[in-house]
Design a protein around this motif. Structure first.
Motif, PDB file in Angstrom:
ATOM      1  N   GLU A  79       0.837  -1.188   0.000  1.00  0.00           N
ATOM      2  CA  GLU A  79       0.000   0.000   0.000  1.00  0.00           C
ATOM      3  C   GLU A  79       0.877   1.244   0.000  1.00  0.00           C
ATOM      4  O   GLU A  79       1.899   1.297   0.680  1.00  0.00           O
ATOM      5  CB  GLU A  79      -0.919   0.015   1.227  1.00  0.00           C
ATOM      6  N   ASN A  80       0.475   2.249  -0.763  1.00  0.00           N
ATOM      7  CA  ASN A  80       1.227   3.497  -0.747  1.00  0.00           C
ATOM      8  C   ASN A  80       0.691   4.412   0.349  1.00  0.00           C
ATOM      9  O   ASN A  80      -0.277   4.094   1.045  1.00  0.00           O
ATOM     10  CB  ASN A  80       1.190   4.182  -2.124  1.00  0.00           C
ATOM     11  N   LEU A  81       1.327   5.572   0.478  1.00  0.00           N
ATOM     12  CA  LEU A  81       0.981   6.506   1.551  1.00  0.00           C
ATOM     13  C   LEU A  81      -0.468   6.954   1.455  1.00  0.00           C
ATOM     14  O   LEU A  81      -1.181   7.030   2.458  1.00  0.00           O
ATOM     15  CB  LEU A  81       1.938   7.715   1.478  1.00  0.00           C
ATOM     16  N   GLY A  82      -0.928   7.243   0.231  1.00  0.00           N
ATOM     17  CA  GLY A  82      -2.302   7.699   0.047  1.00  0.00           C
ATOM     18  C   GLY A  82      -3.324   6.652   0.431  1.00  0.00           C
ATOM     19  O   GLY A  82      -4.346   6.968   1.054  1.00  0.00           O
ATOM     20  N   LEU A 467       2.762   4.936  10.669  1.00  0.00           N
ATOM     21  CA  LEU A 467       2.562   5.952   9.641  1.00  0.00           C
ATOM     22  C   LEU A 467       2.712   7.357  10.224  1.00  0.00           C
ATOM     23  O   LEU A 467       3.201   8.266   9.551  1.00  0.00           O
ATOM     24  CB  LEU A 467       1.176   5.786   9.010  1.00  0.00           C
ATOM     25  N   TYR A 468       2.321   7.528  11.490  1.00  0.00           N
ATOM     26  CA  TYR A 468       2.547   8.809  12.150  1.00  0.00           C
ATOM     27  C   TYR A 468       4.032   9.152  12.152  1.00  0.00           C
ATOM     28  O   TYR A 468       4.438  10.275  11.828  1.00  0.00           O
ATOM     29  CB  TYR A 468       2.033   8.750  13.599  1.00  0.00           C
ATOM     30  N   PHE A 469       4.853   8.175  12.553  1.00  0.00           N
ATOM     31  CA  PHE A 469       6.297   8.409  12.596  1.00  0.00           C
ATOM     32  C   PHE A 469       6.854   8.655  11.193  1.00  0.00           C
ATOM     33  O   PHE A 469       7.776   9.462  11.018  1.00  0.00           O
ATOM     34  CB  PHE A 469       6.998   7.218  13.254  1.00  0.00           C
ATOM     35  N   LEU A 470       6.296   7.960  10.198  1.00  0.00           N
ATOM     36  CA  LEU A 470       6.749   8.172   8.825  1.00  0.00           C
ATOM     37  C   LEU A 470       6.438   9.596   8.360  1.00  0.00           C
ATOM     38  O   LEU A 470       7.293  10.267   7.756  1.00  0.00           O
ATOM     39  CB  LEU A 470       6.065   7.162   7.894  1.00  0.00           C
ATOM     40  N   LEU A 471       5.223  10.066   8.650  1.00  0.00           N
ATOM     41  CA  LEU A 471       4.844  11.428   8.258  1.00  0.00           C
ATOM     42  C   LEU A 471       5.707  12.470   8.971  1.00  0.00           C
ATOM     43  O   LEU A 471       6.121  13.472   8.374  1.00  0.00           O
ATOM     44  CB  LEU A 471       3.364  11.668   8.566  1.00  0.00           C
ATOM     45  N   LEU A 472       5.976  12.233  10.263  1.00  0.00           N
ATOM     46  CA  LEU A 472       6.846  13.156  10.998  1.00  0.00           C
ATOM     47  C   LEU A 472       8.259  13.139  10.440  1.00  0.00           C
ATOM     48  O   LEU A 472       8.918  14.188  10.337  1.00  0.00           O
ATOM     49  CB  LEU A 472       6.858  12.791  12.492  1.00  0.00           C
ATOM     50  N   ALA A 473       8.740  11.952  10.049  1.00  0.00           N
ATOM     51  CA  ALA A 473      10.081  11.847   9.467  1.00  0.00           C
ATOM     52  C   ALA A 473      10.151  12.600   8.145  1.00  0.00           C
ATOM     53  O   ALA A 473      11.134  13.305   7.872  1.00  0.00           O
ATOM     54  CB  ALA A 473      10.447  10.374   9.269  1.00  0.00           C
ATOM     55  N   LEU A 474       9.100  12.466   7.323  1.00  0.00           N
ATOM     56  CA  LEU A 474       9.064  13.206   6.059  1.00  0.00           C
ATOM     57  C   LEU A 474       9.050  14.710   6.301  1.00  0.00           C
ATOM     58  O   LEU A 474       9.702  15.478   5.580  1.00  0.00           O
ATOM     59  CB  LEU A 474       7.825  12.796   5.251  1.00  0.00           C
TER      60      LEU A 474
END
Length: 660
Positions: A79-82, A467-474
């Protein structure tokens, strides 16, 4: 070693050339979607997405209900981010199709339903949940008659409740109709290029043509059938069963109640079609109401011409006439005229005085530039077909990536305005950090509150912690550094010089007959008038599970919206200056930004009157939370457009004045 490297590199270039040549020779395919050809008897397995409902807007996993599972266990697709943010959860399924083989197949018989399973099935049935199946990246399509009209839906219901009845019945038999197109290519053959995008190129030197079958349509006809448990217990998965017609009598349908064993079966029928593979999404993307879209555009053009006329009068008749008459006077006459000045010419010494909360203004302008750039580029790419619906979540993923990388423009715009207002670069780091976290911080807080609600409901729409951590990392690794870089570039740029000096003592603003904020809020109705018709289609596609793909119309409406916002802000700024109100900065921002208030109010109206099927406080809170995020983004974007236009208008206006 060097020769080996050159040989590999040459081979790679040759393969790349063949791929592109094959694509351009055989037609244009939307990016993110790949053709897959099958031979007769090839096995194809359908996938299942989350269960969805237009009543609750809370997605749930397909296997949260007692459905048949695949032999090798449930496996999630990449699955992608969207997709993750949209709550999609795509899993494999036991539904097997064999190309060009019509068959009726037994899947499984469940254990006797317990109280919890019955309660869950009844709840999902009465909440109108839909099963969403995917075959070769095509969602299952269903046609239903409603009020004498043929309505197109994707997916099929979990079950149904007959009128005036307390009993619920489960859909346990599904008839699939798969439309295939016989493919004949030349030169190269594309094999195994499914939605994952893995491709193998096979040379066809010894073959003049490579043939196979493409899946170009996927229809589903659901029904409920009561089977004899003793007879079905002897069958194994994929055993053949007799074909049947869907029963019309409720006595022959499978009721949902405790201790019932439910048997699941399905039928497959392959039908040859003249629809070619590049056109297979046309059935899903049929543009309805084209006349309404054109009416929306014509309505916007009327508003634009009306406002353009007012701006034309302001510039050519009023402003230019005053300036020309003033410049023709000698110095003594100018000095005498200065004492008799009225209107906007009286605030010449205060018009560029630093506004209150100037840092917040710079931050909001920076974020507005970032959001506007993201919206324009995303809609432009989608209008040219680069955001295919075959690539689920691609639109949202593209928006997030664009927002992150446009941090440079946000930092530059905010710090550049800060330096222009302050006359110095001191404090630019604080402004840059605030720009990087202002809008994402608001979104993070709202999404966190909504996420706790989704977690409490065990919905797949809840954002995982990972996914929260991924968004914060981005955010920290891409957006923040680029915003700081943009801020640094803003300090190096030459600031705009104000054409007139600012007095040390501020001029008192005369009392107004009506409060100025009333005019500012009312100004938002004009930009909203260009947007509200298209807004209905967008809301319907989001909340009623429909496809929205008229991005060409949307791009035209967006362009018209930008023009209207600019004109409204200029007219309102001039009106405030004419009544000697020199505090125009924030008013110019909110004159066009107030359209967001009407967008949010329209969203509430849509919830109450058009989305009557939405049930429960949880669904309403989710709807209002997401609508609030959209409204804030629209406010920052349209407000920035209006402010920048008004700033250059005021700068041009007073650069022609020679008053000391």
């Amino acid at each position: 070693m060097a020769m080996s490297f050159i040989s590999k590199r040459s081979s790679l270039l040759l393969i790349t050339y063949v791929v592109f040549a094959g694509h351009f020779c055989n037609g244009f395919y939307l990016p993110g979607s790949y053709m897959h050809t099958y031979s007769t008897n090839d096995e194809i397995f359908a996938k299942v997405n989350s269960l969805t409902s237009i009543e609750t807007e809370l997605p749930f996993s397909y296997y949260s209900l007692p459905y048949c599972t695949p032999k090798g266990g449930v496996k999630k697709s990449a699955e992608n981010l969207g997709e993750l943010l949209m709550g999609d959860q795509i899993d494999n399924s036991p539904y097997r199709f064999r190309m060009n083989v019509n068959e009726s197949v037994f899947l499984c018989t469940t254990h006797a339903l317990n109280e919890h399973q019955v309660k869950l099935l009844k709840q999902r049935t009465r909440d109108l949940y839909q099963v969403n199946m995917i075959l070769d990246n095509l969602p299952a399509m269903r046609f239903a008659n409603q009020n004498g009209m043929k309505i197109q839906w994707t997916g099929f219901p979990v079950g149904f409740t007959p009128p005036n009845s307390n009993d619920d019945y489960i859909i346990n038999h599904v008839k699939f109709r798969v439309f295939v197109h016989e493919y004949e290519g030349s030169g190269v053959q594309i094999i195994g290029t499914g939605e994952e995008g893995m491709g193998v190129i096979e040379s066809a030197e010894d073959k003049k043509k490579a043939s196979g079958y493409e899946i170009v349509g996927f229809e589903v006809f659901p029904c409920s059938v009561k089977y004899e448990p003793e007879k079905m217990a002897k069958l194994h998965q994929y055993d053949q069963v007799d074909s049947l017609n869907c029963p019309l009598e409720l006595e022959k349908s499978q009721i949902i109640r405790e201790q019932e064993k439910i048997s699941f079966t399905y039928e497959v029928e392959f039908v040859k079609s003249n629809v070619r593979w590049p056109s297979r999404w046309d059935a899903y993307l049929k543009m309805e109401g084209a006349r309404v879209h054109w009416f929306s555009i014509l309505n916007s053009l009327m508003v634009i011409f009306f406002l353009a006329g007012i701006v034309f009068v302001i510039f050519l008749r009023t402003v230019r006439r005053d300036l020309t008459r003033y410049e023709e006077l000698d110095k003594e006459s100018q000095a005498q005229m200065n004492e008799e000045l009225s209107g906007w010419k009286l605030v010449v010494g205060d018009v560029f005085r630093e506004p209150t909360n100037s840092k917040l203004l710079c931050v909001m302008i920076g974020d507005g530039v970032q959001i506007t750039g993201m919206a324009v580029v995303t809609i432009l790419f989608a209008a040219f077909g680069f955001m295919s619906p075959a690539s689920r979540g691609m639109l949202l993923t593209g928006m997030i990536i664009l927002y992150l990388f446009l941090g440079t423009g946000a930092g530059y715009a905010g710090v550049y305005l800060w330096r222009t207002l302050k006359g110095t670069s001191e404090g630019w780091r604080s402004v840059s950090w605030s720009i990087a976290f202002f809008f994402p911080g608001i979104v993070f807080v709202i999404l966190t509150v909504l996420n706790f609600i989704l977690w409490g409901s065990n919905s797949t729409g809840a954002i995982p912690i990972s996914l929260y951590f991924l968004l914060l990392a981005l955010l920290f690794c891409i957006s923040v550094p680029l915003t700081l870089l943009g801020g640094y570039l803003g300090t190096r740029a030459e600031p705009i010089q104000f054409p007139v000096r600012t007095n040390q003592i501020a001029r008192e603003i005369p009392a107004q007959k009506y409060p100025s904020w009333l005019l500012v809020i009312g100004a938002g109705t004009l930009p909203f008038g260009t947007l509200f018709i298209e807004l209905f289609f967008i809301l319907s596609s989001i909340w009623l599970g429909r496809f929205y793909y008229v991005f060409g119309f949307l791009f035209v409406v967006l362009t018209l919206l930008v023009v209207v916002c600019a004109e409204v802000s200029v007219v309102l700024t001039y009106m405030h200056l004419c009544v000697e109100d020199w505090q125009w900065w924030w008013k110019a921002f909110y004159a066009s930004g107030s359209v967001s208030l009407y967008v949010f109010l329209y969203s509430m109206k849509y919830l109450v009157f058009d989305l009557q099927s939405l049930s429960g406080p949880v669904s309403a809170i989710l709807y209002l939370g997401y609508s609030l995020i959209v409204a804030i983004a629209i406010m920052l974007s349209t407000g920035t457009i209006g402010f920048i236009t008004s700033f250059y208008f005021v700068h041009y206006l007073f650069s022609s004045v020679k008053i000391d």
